[in-house]
Write a protein that holds these residues in place. Structure first.
Motif, PDB file in Angstrom:
ATOM      1  N   ARG A  59       0.835  -1.202   0.000  1.00 57.25           N
ATOM      2  CA  ARG A  59       0.000   0.000   0.000  1.00 57.25           C
ATOM      3  C   ARG A  59       0.866   1.248   0.000  1.00 57.25           C
ATOM      4  O   ARG A  59       1.991   1.260   0.500  1.00 57.25           O
ATOM      5  CB  ARG A  59      -0.932  -0.003   1.227  1.00 57.25           C
ATOM      6  N   CYS A 169      -2.775  -6.537  -7.026  1.00 58.03           N
ATOM      7  CA  CYS A 169      -1.635  -6.930  -6.198  1.00 58.03           C
ATOM      8  C   CYS A 169      -0.306  -6.778  -6.925  1.00 58.03           C
ATOM      9  O   CYS A 169      -0.140  -7.195  -8.076  1.00 58.03           O
ATOM     10  CB  CYS A 169      -1.824  -8.369  -5.738  1.00 58.03           C
ATOM     11  N   GLN A 267     -11.365 -10.778   0.178  1.00 59.33           N
ATOM     12  CA  GLN A 267     -11.198  -9.484  -0.484  1.00 59.33           C
ATOM     13  C   GLN A 267     -12.509  -8.763  -0.775  1.00 59.33           C
ATOM     14  O   GLN A 267     -12.620  -7.565  -0.541  1.00 59.33           O
ATOM     15  CB  GLN A 267     -10.363  -9.606  -1.776  1.00 59.33           C
ATOM     16  N   ASP A 305      -9.015 -11.170   4.742  1.00 59.29           N
ATOM     17  CA  ASP A 305      -8.638  -9.836   4.253  1.00 59.29           C
ATOM     18  C   ASP A 305      -9.815  -9.286   3.458  1.00 59.29           C
ATOM     19  O   ASP A 305     -10.432 -10.014   2.667  1.00 59.29           O
ATOM     20  CB  ASP A 305      -7.424  -9.890   3.318  1.00 59.29           C
ATOM     21  N   ILE A 307     -10.856  -5.755   1.098  1.00 55.91           N
ATOM     22  CA  ILE A 307     -10.501  -4.488   0.457  1.00 55.91           C
ATOM     23  C   ILE A 307     -11.793  -3.765   0.092  1.00 55.91           C
ATOM     24  O   ILE A 307     -12.679  -4.353  -0.545  1.00 55.91           O
ATOM     25  CB  ILE A 307      -9.666  -4.711  -0.814  1.00 55.91           C
ATOM     26  N   PHE A 310     -12.365  -0.964  -4.354  1.00 53.89           N
ATOM     27  CA  PHE A 310     -11.683  -1.357  -5.590  1.00 53.89           C
ATOM     28  C   PHE A 310     -12.377  -0.702  -6.777  1.00 53.89           C
ATOM     29  O   PHE A 310     -13.561  -0.370  -6.734  1.00 53.89           O
ATOM     30  CB  PHE A 310     -11.698  -2.881  -5.736  1.00 53.89           C
ATOM     31  N   THR A 335      -8.568  -5.270   7.292  1.00 53.29           N
ATOM     32  CA  THR A 335      -9.380  -4.496   6.355  1.00 53.29           C
ATOM     33  C   THR A 335      -8.600  -3.305   5.815  1.00 53.29           C
ATOM     34  O   THR A 335      -7.845  -2.668   6.545  1.00 53.29           O
ATOM     35  CB  THR A 335     -10.667  -4.014   7.051  1.00 53.29           C
ATOM     36  N   PHE A 336      -8.807  -2.997   4.540  1.00 55.52           N
ATOM     37  CA  PHE A 336      -7.999  -1.990   3.872  1.00 55.52           C
ATOM     38  C   PHE A 336      -8.817  -1.179   2.873  1.00 55.52           C
ATOM     39  O   PHE A 336      -9.756  -1.698   2.261  1.00 55.52           O
ATOM     40  CB  PHE A 336      -6.846  -2.645   3.090  1.00 55.52           C
ATOM     41  N   LYS A 337      -8.424   0.069   2.697  1.00 56.85           N
ATOM     42  CA  LYS A 337      -8.902   0.856   1.564  1.00 56.85           C
ATOM     43  C   LYS A 337      -8.054   0.492   0.350  1.00 56.85           C
ATOM     44  O   LYS A 337      -6.837   0.373   0.446  1.00 56.85           O
ATOM     45  CB  LYS A 337      -8.773   2.355   1.850  1.00 56.85           C
ATOM     46  N   TYR A 338      -8.699   0.331  -0.793  1.00 59.21           N
ATOM     47  CA  TYR A 338      -7.955   0.012  -2.015  1.00 59.21           C
ATOM     48  C   TYR A 338      -6.945   1.105  -2.334  1.00 59.21           C
ATOM     49  O   TYR A 338      -7.256   2.296  -2.281  1.00 59.21           O
ATOM     50  CB  TYR A 338      -8.916  -0.159  -3.193  1.00 59.21           C
ATOM     51  N   LYS A 358     -14.312   5.583   0.448  1.00 61.66           N
ATOM     52  CA  LYS A 358     -13.549   4.414   0.924  1.00 61.66           C
ATOM     53  C   LYS A 358     -13.476   4.418   2.449  1.00 61.66           C
ATOM     54  O   LYS A 358     -13.643   3.381   3.098  1.00 61.66           O
ATOM     55  CB  LYS A 358     -12.134   4.427   0.346  1.00 61.66           C
TER      56      LYS A 358
END
Length: 441
Positions: A59, A169, A267, A305, A307, A310, A335-338, A358
């Motif tokens: 990231r 990725c 994802q 995980d 995302i 996206f 957990t993640f922001k794209y 996001k």
């Protein structure tokens, strides 16, 4: 004994690690390579002759953090110009040209397949930075035993690289294609760790369950590691859902040392987004796999995980992700922001979801997971679990911490004879979303 200024001929190296467990294992590998070359480890950068940052490129935020840290360390180099400053790992591989421009004080830039050559690279570093980011499809470092740092848990790299090429990725571009470490070398390393008192082994790989060496698949590897005396617990990360074969599930179900915990990245909960990500499965297939796993492995804990944001993710896609989270009931989630990453297949698509949106979606995902984690932990109040003791708890005087088989953190009172590496039985008295407060059973 406190480390002091270096008055000997033996150079000292300080290594700082960012990112995933693979990077932790790689830093131990780098330490072993440099020790072979005559370097000693330093615990403080200001006392080191060589300072190395092992980095992550997953990231954008991770890269910004490392660049800020490099600026801090550059002040040490300004005071002592003879100090060599190096950047290793995925960030070095991903963005080497920009790095040398943004951080002109760097002496060495080395990718994940160049660690064997580090003593030579450091020796050559002079006015201009020495850059080695060649990918090597044959390099597994199988002949090098990493410099184990102590503790009850150790990471063992089973395979390197990735062939999946998910659209978001960067890993295949910075770590190269898949190659498995020979089975005999993995078992040798595990035996060495057991001789050092390690109780828990974590097998590592970007798609670790795709492991294959000769006739041995990942299920066979789990079975072989379970045969090593002294090792009490086995875990692995991160598997890919599409490689979760009957062989792997059977090994998890039949080998008592393989713990009932699985990190199973999903994802997204939207088939449309999963297809755009090129994940290789549908929501239905993923849920079918979860059902098979839970049927075969009683008491299985699942993490994942997720995302958000996206490219092309609409509100309906996001709601589908929340629905999937509710359907599975994960014990925890990362957990993640794209983050748009250069060189990935999705890079050319850009961003279609605002950072604000996001952030809103991420907050909703986190809130749902916190609620689910707390609910699942409350359901085991009163139950007893064997816990592998790791050491003092971060909070609470006279309290110890360890992991249950499901990889939940248990906090419990210290008592005579209870030391790191021991396995004790505890009873869950109360919980938070992230830990179990226990008494000795």
């Amino acid at each position: 004994m406190a480390e002091t200024a270096n008055h000997t001929a033996q150079p000292r190296v300080y290594i700082e690690t960012y990112g995933c467990q693979m990077n932790i294992a790689d830093s131990q590998l780098v330490s072993a390579v440099l020790k072979r070359a005559g370097y000693a480890a330093s615990s403080r950068p200001e006392l080191a002759d060589v300072i190395l940052l092992n980095t992550c490129a997953i990231r954008e935020h991770a890269e910004e953090r490392v660049l800020g840290r490099l600026s801090d360390l550059a002040r040490l180099k300004h005071a002592r110009p003879e100090v060599k400053l190096g950047l290793l790992g995925c960030m070095a591989q991903h963005n080497r040209a920009a790095l040398v421009e943004k951080a002109p004080y760097l002496d060495v830039v080395a990718g994940p397949d160049a660690y064997r050559r580090l003593p030579e690279l450091i020796g050559r570093a002079d006015f201009d930075a020495v850059v080695d980011v060649r990918l090597d499809r044959a390099e597994t470092y199988a002949d090098i035993s990493p410099d184990y740092e102590g503790g009850v848990r150790a990471y063992v790299t089973a395979m390197r690289g990735c062939d999946r090429f998910c659209a978001f990725c960067v890993v295949p571009y910075v770590r190269g294609r898949e190659r498995s470490v020979p089975l005999a070398d993995i078992i040798r390393e595990v035996r060495e760790l057991a001789a050092h008192g390690v109780k828990e082994i974590v097998l590592l790989g970007q798609t670790v369950n795709a492991y294959r060496f000769g006739e041995a698949d990942f299920g066979a590897l789990l079975t072989m590691v379970a045969r090593v005396d002294g090792i009490e617990r086995i875990r692995f990360t991160s598997p890919h859902p599409s490689d979760m074969t009957d062989s792997v599930i059977d090994a998890m179900a039949s080998e008592a040392k393989v713990q009932p915990y699985l990190h199973l990245p999903v994802q997204s909960g939207s088939d449309r987004v999963l297809a755009a990500m090129d994940r290789g499965y549908t929501v239905a297939k993923y849920l079918e796999l979860v059902a098979r796993l839970r049927s075969a492995i009683p008491g299985l804990a699942l993490s994942t995980d997720i995302i958000v944001g996206f490219h092309g993710e609409e509100e309906s896609d996001f709601r589908a992700t929340l629905d999937l989270m509710r359907a599975v009931g994960y014990d925890s989630a990362f957990t993640f922001k794209y983050s748009v990453r250069q060189h990935t297949r999705a890079f050319r698509l850009g961003d279609s979801v605002s950072d604000e949106e996001k952030g809103n979606r991420l907050a909703e995902v986190i809130a749902l997971q916190e609620e689910t984690s707390l609910m699942r932990n409350r359901a085991i109040i009163g139950d007893e679990f064997p816990v592998l003791v790791e050491g003092s708890a971060r909070r609470g005087i006279g309290m110890l911490a360890g992991k249950t088989p499901q990889f939940k953190t248990a906090i419990f009172p210290a008592a005579p004879g209870i030391t790191p590496g021991a396995t004790i039985n505890v009873r869950v008295d109360s919980v938070t979303a992230h830990s179990l407060i226990c008494s000795l059973a």
